[in-house]
Scaffold this motif. Structure first.
Motif, PDB file in Angstrom:
ATOM      1  N   ASP A  60      34.575 -56.439 -46.277  1.00  0.00           N
ATOM      2  CA  ASP A  60      33.415 -56.495 -45.380  1.00  0.00           C
ATOM      3  C   ASP A  60      33.297 -55.227 -44.546  1.00  0.00           C
ATOM      4  N   TYR A  61      34.422 -54.715 -44.065  1.00  0.00           N
ATOM      5  CA  TYR A  61      34.399 -53.506 -43.243  1.00  0.00           C
ATOM      6  C   TYR A  61      33.989 -52.272 -44.036  1.00  0.00           C
ATOM      7  N   LEU A  62      34.244 -52.277 -45.311  1.00  0.00           N
ATOM      8  CA  LEU A  62      33.910 -51.125 -46.159  1.00  0.00           C
ATOM      9  C   LEU A  62      32.436 -51.075 -46.559  1.00  0.00           C
ATOM     10  N   ARG A  63      31.646 -52.032 -46.121  1.00  0.00           N
ATOM     11  CA  ARG A  63      30.225 -52.082 -46.501  1.00  0.00           C
ATOM     12  C   ARG A  63      29.366 -51.029 -45.824  1.00  0.00           C
ATOM     13  N   GLY A  64      29.900 -50.334 -44.845  1.00  0.00           N
ATOM     14  CA  GLY A  64      29.165 -49.237 -44.246  1.00  0.00           C
ATOM     15  C   GLY A  64      28.283 -49.569 -43.072  1.00  0.00           C
ATOM     16  N   GLU A  65      28.460 -50.729 -42.443  1.00  0.00           N
ATOM     17  CA  GLU A  65      27.614 -51.101 -41.313  1.00  0.00           C
ATOM     18  C   GLU A  65      28.033 -50.404 -40.019  1.00  0.00           C
ATOM     19  N   GLY A  66      29.265 -49.963 -39.971  1.00  0.00           N
ATOM     20  CA  GLY A  66      29.772 -49.297 -38.779  1.00  0.00           C
ATOM     21  C   GLY A  66      30.641 -48.118 -39.162  1.00  0.00           C
ATOM     22  N   ILE A  67      31.391 -47.627 -38.188  1.00  0.00           N
ATOM     23  CA  ILE A  67      32.318 -46.523 -38.410  1.00  0.00           C
ATOM     24  C   ILE A  67      33.726 -47.102 -38.365  1.00  0.00           C
ATOM     25  N   LEU A  68      34.509 -46.828 -39.401  1.00  0.00           N
ATOM     26  CA  LEU A  68      35.890 -47.292 -39.449  1.00  0.00           C
ATOM     27  C   LEU A  68      36.804 -46.218 -38.896  1.00  0.00           C
ATOM     28  N   CYS A  69      37.634 -46.589 -37.949  1.00  0.00           N
ATOM     29  CA  CYS A  69      38.656 -45.709 -37.383  1.00  0.00           C
ATOM     30  C   CYS A  69      39.993 -46.353 -37.707  1.00  0.00           C
ATOM     31  N   ILE A  70      40.804 -45.682 -38.516  1.00  0.00           N
ATOM     32  CA  ILE A  70      42.020 -46.298 -39.027  1.00  0.00           C
ATOM     33  C   ILE A  70      43.248 -45.519 -38.570  1.00  0.00           C
ATOM     34  N   GLU A  71      44.012 -46.124 -37.650  1.00  0.00           N
ATOM     35  CA  GLU A  71      45.281 -45.545 -37.239  1.00  0.00           C
ATOM     36  C   GLU A  71      46.344 -45.956 -38.261  1.00  0.00           C
ATOM     37  N   TRP A  72      47.268 -45.051 -38.562  1.00  0.00           N
ATOM     38  CA  TRP A  72      48.337 -45.263 -39.536  1.00  0.00           C
ATOM     39  C   TRP A  72      47.770 -45.563 -40.919  1.00  0.00           C
ATOM     40  N   PRO A  73      46.803 -44.766 -41.405  1.00  0.00           N
ATOM     41  CA  PRO A  73      46.174 -45.042 -42.700  1.00  0.00           C
ATOM     42  C   PRO A  73      47.126 -44.921 -43.889  1.00  0.00           C
ATOM     43  N   GLU A  74      48.247 -44.229 -43.705  1.00  0.00           N
ATOM     44  CA  GLU A  74      49.197 -44.103 -44.810  1.00  0.00           C
ATOM     45  C   GLU A  74      49.718 -45.463 -45.264  1.00  0.00           C
TER      46      GLU A  74
END
Length: 176
Positions: free
Chosen positions: A104-118
């Protein structure tokens, strides 16, 4: 999806002398990013990742508290553009993000900020801005010759056509 967060050109960097400058950098980013953009935030504990997100969220009209979602994995900040703030530090397995609605978050409705993406492994998005925040080992001087206190180096790299274009633009115009 690609699991290799290796830095590629183009690359843009600047020095942030303190927490206020880190938050201002988040506000500066807000003027340049758009719905659907993904910001991969790398840096040690205390490097300023959440402070950057706070500046971004404030720019889009969010007035509540911005904290790292270490135990909940994600906080949503509603403003003119929603900010989805992930902290994956405690994520045991990359596939666990599906349990919190990753698709759902990947659908592009907002901006994703991902800490520790590794921690995403092979789920790391192909198109993203990689932002690395690091403590400065030596305290350089400002243009006025004053030492920079509590400084951070921020380095932004684009992955994918849109993100690479943003970084090239920033390199050409520099941060104002």
């Amino acid at each position: 999806m690609r699991g290799n967060p290796a830095l590629t050109e183009p690359r843009w960097q600047t020095i942030l002398p303190d927490e206020a400058a880190t938050e201002a950098f988040g506000k500066w980013l807000a003027e340049r990013v758009q719905r659907g953009d993904i910001l991969l935030l790398y840096g040690d504990l205390g490097a300023g990742k959440t402070t950057l997100v706070r500046g971004l969220a404030r720019s889009f009209g969010y007035t509540g508290r911005v904290t790292s979602p270490t135990f909940t994995l994600v906080h949503e900040y509603e403003g003119q553009v929603p900010i989805y703030h992930f902290d994956l530090y405690r994520l045991d397995e990359p596939d666990h993000v599906w349990e919190i609605g990753w698709a759902d978050y990947l659908r592009g409705e907002g901006i994703l900020c991902i800490e520790w993406p590794e921690r995403l492994g092979s789920l790391l998005p192909e198109e993203a801005l990689t932002i690395r925040l690091s403590h400065l080992e030596e305290s350089p001087c400002s243009e006025a010759g004053d030492p920079v206190i509590d400084g951070r180096l921020v380095e932004v790299t684009g992955r994918g056509e849109h993100s690479e274009a943003l970084v090239k633009e920033w390199k050409a115009t520099c941060m104002s």
